[in-house]
Motif scaffolding. Sequence first.
Motif, PDB file in Angstrom:
ATOM      1  N   ILE A 257       0.832  -1.204   0.000  1.00 46.24           N
ATOM      2  CA  ILE A 257       0.000   0.000   0.000  1.00 46.24           C
ATOM      3  C   ILE A 257       0.865   1.252   0.000  1.00 46.24           C
ATOM      4  O   ILE A 257       0.655   2.176  -0.794  1.00 46.24           O
ATOM      5  N   ALA A 258       1.858   1.300   0.900  1.00 52.62           N
ATOM      6  CA  ALA A 258       2.674   2.505   1.048  1.00 52.62           C
ATOM      7  C   ALA A 258       3.413   2.868  -0.234  1.00 52.62           C
ATOM      8  O   ALA A 258       3.583   4.047  -0.557  1.00 52.62           O
ATOM      9  N   PHE A 259       3.855   1.858  -0.997  1.00 54.09           N
ATOM     10  CA  PHE A 259       4.559   2.119  -2.241  1.00 54.09           C
ATOM     11  C   PHE A 259       3.616   2.498  -3.382  1.00 54.09           C
ATOM     12  O   PHE A 259       4.077   2.864  -4.461  1.00 54.09           O
ATOM     13  N   ASN A 260       2.324   2.444  -3.144  1.00 54.22           N
ATOM     14  CA  ASN A 260       1.368   2.718  -4.212  1.00 54.22           C
ATOM     15  C   ASN A 260       0.451   3.895  -3.956  1.00 54.22           C
ATOM     16  O   ASN A 260      -0.355   4.231  -4.824  1.00 54.22           O
ATOM     17  N   VAL A 261       0.524   4.513  -2.790  1.00 53.41           N
ATOM     18  CA  VAL A 261      -0.371   5.641  -2.493  1.00 53.41           C
ATOM     19  C   VAL A 261       0.380   6.937  -2.214  1.00 53.41           C
ATOM     20  O   VAL A 261      -0.244   7.948  -1.902  1.00 53.41           O
ATOM     21  N   GLY A 262       1.710   6.919  -2.326  1.00 53.34           N
ATOM     22  CA  GLY A 262       2.473   8.149  -2.182  1.00 53.34           C
ATOM     23  C   GLY A 262       3.314   8.274  -0.938  1.00 53.34           C
ATOM     24  O   GLY A 262       4.024   9.270  -0.773  1.00 53.34           O
ATOM     25  N   LEU A 263       3.278   7.285  -0.038  1.00 53.28           N
ATOM     26  CA  LEU A 263       4.132   7.346   1.150  1.00 53.28           C
ATOM     27  C   LEU A 263       5.579   7.010   0.809  1.00 53.28           C
ATOM     28  O   LEU A 263       6.504   7.573   1.402  1.00 53.28           O
ATOM     29  N   HIS A 264       5.777   6.072  -0.085  1.00 55.08           N
ATOM     30  CA  HIS A 264       7.108   5.759  -0.610  1.00 55.08           C
ATOM     31  C   HIS A 264       7.030   5.819  -2.130  1.00 55.08           C
ATOM     32  O   HIS A 264       5.944   5.721  -2.711  1.00 55.08           O
ATOM     33  N   THR A 265       8.181   5.972  -2.771  1.00 52.03           N
ATOM     34  CA  THR A 265       8.223   6.076  -4.224  1.00 52.03           C
ATOM     35  C   THR A 265       9.034   4.932  -4.808  1.00 52.03           C
ATOM     36  O   THR A 265      10.187   4.727  -4.421  1.00 52.03           O
ATOM     37  N   ARG A 266       8.422   4.220  -5.702  1.00 49.22           N
ATOM     38  CA  ARG A 266       9.160   3.177  -6.408  1.00 49.22           C
ATOM     39  C   ARG A 266      10.290   3.830  -7.193  1.00 49.22           C
ATOM     40  O   ARG A 266      10.147   4.926  -7.712  1.00 49.22           O
ATOM     41  N   PHE A 267      11.360   3.138  -7.288  1.00 47.85           N
ATOM     42  CA  PHE A 267      12.596   3.538  -7.976  1.00 47.85           C
ATOM     43  C   PHE A 267      13.477   4.460  -7.137  1.00 47.85           C
ATOM     44  O   PHE A 267      14.616   4.676  -7.494  1.00 47.85           O
ATOM     45  N   ALA A 268      12.964   5.075  -6.074  1.00 47.17           N
ATOM     46  CA  ALA A 268      13.749   6.086  -5.356  1.00 47.17           C
ATOM     47  C   ALA A 268      14.549   5.460  -4.220  1.00 47.17           C
ATOM     48  O   ALA A 268      14.392   4.290  -3.878  1.00 47.17           O
ATOM     49  N   ASP A 269      15.426   6.269  -3.617  1.00 49.49           N
ATOM     50  CA  ASP A 269      16.261   5.818  -2.510  1.00 49.49           C
ATOM     51  C   ASP A 269      15.451   5.943  -1.220  1.00 49.49           C
ATOM     52  O   ASP A 269      15.427   6.983  -0.580  1.00 49.49           O
ATOM     53  N   ASN A 270      14.766   4.872  -0.861  1.00 51.76           N
ATOM     54  CA  ASN A 270      13.971   4.837   0.366  1.00 51.76           C
ATOM     55  C   ASN A 270      14.788   4.186   1.472  1.00 51.76           C
ATOM     56  O   ASN A 270      15.044   2.976   1.404  1.00 51.76           O
ATOM     57  N   PRO A 271      15.216   4.919   2.490  1.00 52.83           N
ATOM     58  CA  PRO A 271      15.976   4.296   3.576  1.00 52.83           C
ATOM     59  C   PRO A 271      15.192   3.139   4.192  1.00 52.83           C
ATOM     60  O   PRO A 271      14.002   3.271   4.500  1.00 52.83           O
ATOM     61  N   LEU A 272      15.848   2.017   4.393  1.00 50.74           N
ATOM     62  CA  LEU A 272      15.140   0.844   4.908  1.00 50.74           C
ATOM     63  C   LEU A 272      14.625   1.062   6.328  1.00 50.74           C
ATOM     64  O   LEU A 272      13.596   0.499   6.700  1.00 50.74           O
ATOM     65  N   TRP A 273      15.311   1.868   7.129  1.00 52.17           N
ATOM     66  CA  TRP A 273      14.795   2.086   8.478  1.00 52.17           C
ATOM     67  C   TRP A 273      13.415   2.736   8.409  1.00 52.17           C
ATOM     68  O   TRP A 273      12.558   2.472   9.269  1.00 52.17           O
ATOM     69  N   LEU A 274      13.177   3.550   7.375  1.00 49.61           N
ATOM     70  CA  LEU A 274      11.897   4.225   7.234  1.00 49.61           C
ATOM     71  C   LEU A 274      10.820   3.264   6.716  1.00 49.61           C
ATOM     72  O   LEU A 274       9.739   3.163   7.303  1.00 49.61           O
ATOM     73  N   THR A 275      11.104   2.547   5.630  1.00 52.71           N
ATOM     74  CA  THR A 275      10.092   1.648   5.058  1.00 52.71           C
ATOM     75  C   THR A 275       9.810   0.469   5.980  1.00 52.71           C
ATOM     76  O   THR A 275       8.658   0.086   6.193  1.00 52.71           O
ATOM     77  N   GLU A 276      10.867  -0.114   6.562  1.00 51.57           N
ATOM     78  CA  GLU A 276      10.660  -1.238   7.479  1.00 51.57           C
ATOM     79  C   GLU A 276      10.087  -0.773   8.805  1.00 51.57           C
ATOM     80  O   GLU A 276       9.290  -1.476   9.435  1.00 51.57           O
ATOM     81  N   GLY A 277      10.497   0.405   9.238  1.00 52.66           N
ATOM     82  CA  GLY A 277       9.933   0.941  10.476  1.00 52.66           C
ATOM     83  C   GLY A 277       8.439   1.173  10.371  1.00 52.66           C
ATOM     84  O   GLY A 277       7.682   0.877  11.300  1.00 52.66           O
ATOM     85  N   MET A 278       7.990   1.691   9.222  1.00 50.49           N
ATOM     86  CA  MET A 278       6.559   1.906   9.042  1.00 50.49           C
ATOM     87  C   MET A 278       5.811   0.577   8.997  1.00 50.49           C
ATOM     88  O   MET A 278       4.736   0.427   9.590  1.00 50.49           O
ATOM     89  N   ALA A 279       6.363  -0.421   8.302  1.00 48.33           N
ATOM     90  CA  ALA A 279       5.694  -1.721   8.210  1.00 48.33           C
ATOM     91  C   ALA A 279       5.626  -2.398   9.574  1.00 48.33           C
ATOM     92  O   ALA A 279       4.602  -3.004   9.926  1.00 48.33           O
ATOM     93  N   THR A 280       6.684  -2.321  10.367  1.00 42.71           N
ATOM     94  CA  THR A 280       6.652  -2.925  11.700  1.00 42.71           C
ATOM     95  C   THR A 280       5.761  -2.134  12.654  1.00 42.71           C
ATOM     96  O   THR A 280       5.178  -2.697  13.588  1.00 42.71           O
ATOM     97  N   TYR A 281       5.617  -0.829  12.422  1.00 41.44           N
ATOM     98  CA  TYR A 281       4.717  -0.007  13.233  1.00 41.44           C
ATOM     99  C   TYR A 281       3.266  -0.457  13.052  1.00 41.44           C
ATOM    100  O   TYR A 281       2.479  -0.478  13.990  1.00 41.44           O
TER     101      TYR A 281
END
Length: 407
Positions: A257-281
């Motif tokens: 969901i996050a990669f498809n609604v504007g919270l994260h951007t496909r192809f971009a440099d998304n720090p893993l602490w941010l993407t994984e932190g949100m998913a674990t939250y």
Amino acid sequence: MTWRDLTFSTSLLSVRSLLRSLFCGLCLCAVSSAGPVSAQGSAKPEKIAPPLFEFTFTDDQKQEQIIEAAQILQAQDGGVVMLTRDGRLLTATPEQLKSKRLLNREFTPLDAGELEKQLKAEFGEDFTVTQTKHFTICSQAGNRYSQWCSYLFERLYMVLHNYWDDKASPLHDPEVPLIAVIFKDRANFEQYASQLLGEGAAATHGFYSIQSNRMVLYDLTAGPNERPAYTDADILFKLRKSPFNVATIIHECTHQIAFNVGLHTRFADNPLWLTEGMATYFETPDLKSKTGWRTVGKPNPWRLRQFQDYARSRRPADSLQTLISSDQRFQEAEAVLDTYAEAWAFSYFLIKTKRRQYEEYVHLIAARKPLIWSTPEERLKDFQSVFGADLAQLDQQFLRYMRQISR
């Protein structure tokens, strides 16, 4: 991002190796750049659809393919990255690309009938394809489990939208299908996953692929010599054997969901602490609910336990700095559990105590240009531009706050 052809200043080979490495599954992560269609109730930006092309190319098995897709990127050597109408990213080197023809219409995703036909051809007739409001579920796992998952997916979609959407920075609807592939058991899942993850398949119960934009799971209630789960109560009873069962589903769906609604951007440099932190939250289950998950923002008991043990006994003084500046610790087997726990704990702390700055940082990262990777120094600079330069003081606040959180 605004739709346009992107020119990447290197060969396509480096782009292909990048795309093949992007998974979220132990999590493992994948890629979408959705068009700017806003969520209900927010200001609705103008929708800009990309042009549609017909590409003819040979794939890695030397088979000729003819597909309709948007061109997302053209590399300096003439190779292309294509976004298919089912949301996958495909690549063709200059040697593989035979022709490219502009069609007289805009990019649109596959409709329900087209998508069902394609998925049936790909996975076989023992898979059923069902549509919900936001998801397409291609499942081998049986009707009851598939329905249970679909309800959970839609509940999460609604909760995530409500949690993050605001008028200043509205979320948008996905521009390509959100596909969930559910295998009937662990053996079938691992056979499929090993083709994509290699040896990593043995370490995960699900993943979200940035390249395919698909969430891939299996029936977590299916065990050797066990009868199928016929009711929601049966499903929850079986899932209670491990708290990670429901968490796995929520975790991977949050990524998608996050990669498809504007919270994260496909192809971009998304720090893993941010993407994984949100998913674990988001992943903390509630096994008293009929879906096994009800809300968001509660302490994650096993991540908290792992982090508190890490903080007491082996956390180095530069732990926060290395978490923010690099993804390296997520790739180290001996450090990965501590790193996921710290990503959850730090995200929990920031969302609970500095939500305005956290949202500002999320939008800053989501606005990054595709396929441009930051140095560790640049990552730190971006973080400090929002949260302040004194990382040591922030670390003290973080540790003090987390000591007060009970399991």
